[in-house]
Design a protein around this motif. Structure first.
Motif, PDB file in Angstrom:
ATOM      1  N   ARG A 146       0.855  -1.181   0.000  1.00 28.35           N
ATOM      2  CA  ARG A 146       0.000   0.000   0.000  1.00 28.35           C
ATOM      3  C   ARG A 146       0.891   1.230   0.000  1.00 28.35           C
ATOM      4  NH1 ARG A 146      -2.380   0.505   4.724  1.00 28.35           N
ATOM      5  NH2 ARG A 146      -4.326   1.505   4.084  1.00 28.35           N
ATOM      6  N   CYS A 147       0.452   2.267  -0.696  1.00 24.71           N
ATOM      7  CA  CYS A 147       1.278   3.472  -0.852  1.00 24.71           C
ATOM      8  C   CYS A 147       0.380   4.698  -0.819  1.00 24.71           C
ATOM      9  CB  CYS A 147       2.046   3.403  -2.173  1.00 24.71           C
ATOM     10  SG  CYS A 147       2.963   4.908  -2.571  1.00 24.71           S
ATOM     11  N   VAL A 167      -3.289   4.533  -2.191  1.00 23.03           N
ATOM     12  CA  VAL A 167      -4.178   5.075  -1.165  1.00 23.03           C
ATOM     13  C   VAL A 167      -4.111   6.597  -1.253  1.00 23.03           C
ATOM     14  CG1 VAL A 167      -4.652   5.242   1.308  1.00 23.03           C
ATOM     15  CG2 VAL A 167      -3.794   3.096   0.347  1.00 23.03           C
ATOM     16  N   ILE A 168      -5.257   7.256  -1.350  1.00 29.15           N
ATOM     17  CA  ILE A 168      -5.232   8.715  -1.492  1.00 29.15           C
ATOM     18  C   ILE A 168      -5.938   9.439  -0.350  1.00 29.15           C
ATOM     19  CG2 ILE A 168      -5.064   8.631  -4.004  1.00 29.15           C
ATOM     20  CD1 ILE A 168      -8.060   9.259  -4.111  1.00 29.15           C
ATOM     21  N   ASP A 169      -6.404   8.685   0.666  1.00 36.58           N
ATOM     22  CA  ASP A 169      -7.137   9.323   1.765  1.00 36.58           C
ATOM     23  C   ASP A 169      -6.401   9.218   3.095  1.00 36.58           C
ATOM     24  OD1 ASP A 169      -7.433   6.613   2.066  1.00 36.58           O
ATOM     25  OD2 ASP A 169      -9.570   6.675   2.538  1.00 36.58           O
ATOM     26  N   LYS A 170      -5.097   8.929   3.066  1.00 35.08           N
ATOM     27  CA  LYS A 170      -4.306   8.820   4.287  1.00 35.08           C
ATOM     28  C   LYS A 170      -3.134   9.798   4.239  1.00 35.08           C
ATOM     29  CE  LYS A 170      -6.594   5.287   6.006  1.00 35.08           C
ATOM     30  NZ  LYS A 170      -7.413   5.423   7.246  1.00 35.08           N
ATOM     31  N   ILE A 179       7.486   3.486   4.182  1.00 39.36           N
ATOM     32  CA  ILE A 179       6.535   4.490   4.668  1.00 39.36           C
ATOM     33  C   ILE A 179       6.404   5.562   3.601  1.00 39.36           C
ATOM     34  CG2 ILE A 179       5.993   6.130   6.510  1.00 39.36           C
ATOM     35  CD1 ILE A 179       7.888   4.503   8.316  1.00 39.36           C
ATOM     36  N   THR A 180       5.182   5.806   3.177  1.00 42.77           N
ATOM     37  CA  THR A 180       4.943   6.822   2.153  1.00 42.77           C
ATOM     38  C   THR A 180       4.052   7.917   2.718  1.00 42.77           C
ATOM     39  OG1 THR A 180       3.195   5.359   1.294  1.00 42.77           O
ATOM     40  CG2 THR A 180       5.307   5.374   0.132  1.00 42.77           C
ATOM     41  N   CYS A 181       4.420   9.152   2.417  1.00 48.16           N
ATOM     42  CA  CYS A 181       3.686  10.323   2.890  1.00 48.16           C
ATOM     43  C   CYS A 181       3.494  11.240   1.683  1.00 48.16           C
ATOM     44  CB  CYS A 181       4.461  11.028   3.994  1.00 48.16           C
ATOM     45  SG  CYS A 181       3.736  12.581   4.558  1.00 48.16           S
ATOM     46  N   PRO A 182       2.253  11.505   1.263  1.00 49.36           N
ATOM     47  CA  PRO A 182       2.031  12.238   0.016  1.00 49.36           C
ATOM     48  C   PRO A 182       2.299  13.727   0.086  1.00 49.36           C
ATOM     49  CG  PRO A 182      -0.060  11.766   1.072  1.00 49.36           C
ATOM     50  CD  PRO A 182       0.992  11.059   1.881  1.00 49.36           C
ATOM     51  N   SER A 225      -1.657  -0.665  11.649  1.00 41.53           N
ATOM     52  CA  SER A 225      -0.468  -1.004  10.878  1.00 41.53           C
ATOM     53  C   SER A 225      -0.424  -2.479  10.535  1.00 41.53           C
ATOM     54  CB  SER A 225       0.797  -0.619  11.655  1.00 41.53           C
ATOM     55  OG  SER A 225       0.925  -1.404  12.829  1.00 41.53           O
ATOM     56  N   ASP A 226      -1.127  -3.322  11.321  1.00 36.55           N
ATOM     57  CA  ASP A 226      -1.143  -4.746  11.031  1.00 36.55           C
ATOM     58  C   ASP A 226      -1.936  -5.059   9.781  1.00 36.55           C
ATOM     59  OD1 ASP A 226       0.219  -5.037  13.418  1.00 36.55           O
ATOM     60  OD2 ASP A 226      -1.594  -5.423  14.570  1.00 36.55           O
TER      61      ASP A 226
END
Length: 353
Positions: A146-147, A167-170, A179-182, A225-226
């Protein structure tokens, strides 16, 4: 006649031993990087880095690096110079790759992709800020993961990296060491990292002084996170482990609780988490023990039993193997930092803490 003068030795102020940082971060800034998430992340580290407000890198440390060791410019036009030559192996707990304009991240150099793959293979977590997710995607590190992607980039990202789950709502996604942070401020991501390594009190200190409310979902962050694991049985097994951190249960009991047998559970854990269930459960127990050492005054034996270890000796042995020091020295370092600053000067306790 020779006169002998007795010189009285002057008292020497005690000097505190250098404090081992609990969190070390290496920032790799790509040209035209987005300033805001980098600033939010590092300012949160700054508030957690010492017990007072001197902005000294004591308990948290960070370095600024660039791909060619030369100064670069953020997308807003702010110039910045590196503080260290590029080195992905300098004992960092996290490597942060900061992207920005897509023109700089669509086609990263092959040596960088290879280096990031090696870092991930060495189990060093990688954080991708803003469009740096495109670099990780090209390195193949997002396949099956997931990204978190900025909504303005979703079409191109989906076309380029179909093997990733977008993922666009996190505000960020933590999926097995990637770990991805947009974008955004990245303060909630920073708070979670600080909470994990330095304790809840220091994480809350940064949030308060940056005038940020703690996100409601942080209370369930560990459980959330699990959910990155694709195997439902592995997710349920981890939830069972978390609910029984203080119990002396066998892996057979875990397997029975999720409707399988130990050998099958072992295979599924290795396939999804890259480690056996016994190791995973022990790390959960040790992580819980660190939080108790940080946030309570319970003695070592009480903490050992509360985390499912048979006795204090067993607990101390595994804690030293995992973190490189005993539980006593881990707790003692925190108390020493409350009494001395980085240069060994006595300071008052911070009333806010």
């Amino acid at each position: 006649m020779v006169s002998i003068t007795t010189i009285e030795a002057s008292p020497i102020a005690p000097v505190a031993a250098p404090v081992k940082p609990e969190l070390r971060v290496g920032f790799v800034l790509m040209n035209q990087f987005t300033l805001v998430p980098v600033a939010g992340l590092v300012d949160s580290l700054r508030f957690a880095a010492d017990k007072s407000f001197r902005s000294q890198q004591v308990l948290c440390q960070w370095d600024w690096m660039t791909l060619d060791d030369l100064p670069i410019t953020a997308s807003c036009g702010m110039p910045i110079s590196p503080t260290k030559p590029l080195n992905l192996w300098a004992q960092y707990d996290y490597i942060v790759l900061a992207g920005g304009l897509l023109s700089e991240t669509r086609n990263p150099p092959d040596w960088l992709l290879e280096g990031l793959r090696d870092v991930h293979a060495a189990n060093i977590p990688i954080i991708a800020l803003c469009s740096a997710s495109f670099v990780l995607g090209k390195a193949g590190l997002l396949d099956g993961r997931r990204c978190a992607v900025h909504f303005t980039l979703r079409d191109e990202f989906k076309e380029r990296f179909a093997q990733a789950t977008m993922v666009i709502d996190k505000s960020y996604v933590d999926d097995r060491g990637i770990i991805t942070c947009p974008g955004g401020t990245a303060i909630d991501l920073a708070a979670n990292l600080i909470r994990r390594h330095c304790g809840a009190v220091r994480a809350q200190k940064g949030l308060e002084y940056l005038l940020v409310d703690e996100p409601e979902e942080e209370a369930g962050q560990a459980a959330a996170s699990d959910s990155v694991y694709q195997n439902d049985r592995v997710q349920r097994a981890i939830a069972f482990m978390r609910a029984n951190l203080d119990a002396s249960l066998t892996l057979k009991a875990v397997a029975e609780a999720v409707g399988t047998h130990p050998r099958q559970l072992h295979r599924e854990f290795v396939a999804n988490t890259q480690e056996p269930p016994a190791n995973y459960w022990r790390k959960l127990r040790l992580d819980h023990a660190r939080r108790l050492l940080v946030n309570t005054s319970q003695n070592i034996t009480t903490i050992a039993l509360a985390c499912g270890f048979s006795d204090a000796s067993h607990f101390i042995l595994w804690f030293r193997k995992q973190y490189g020091e005993t539980p006593y020295s881990f707790r003692k370092r925190r108390h020493e930092v409350e009494r001395f600053d980085w240069h060994g000067d006595r300071v008052g306790l911070d009333p806010e803490l």
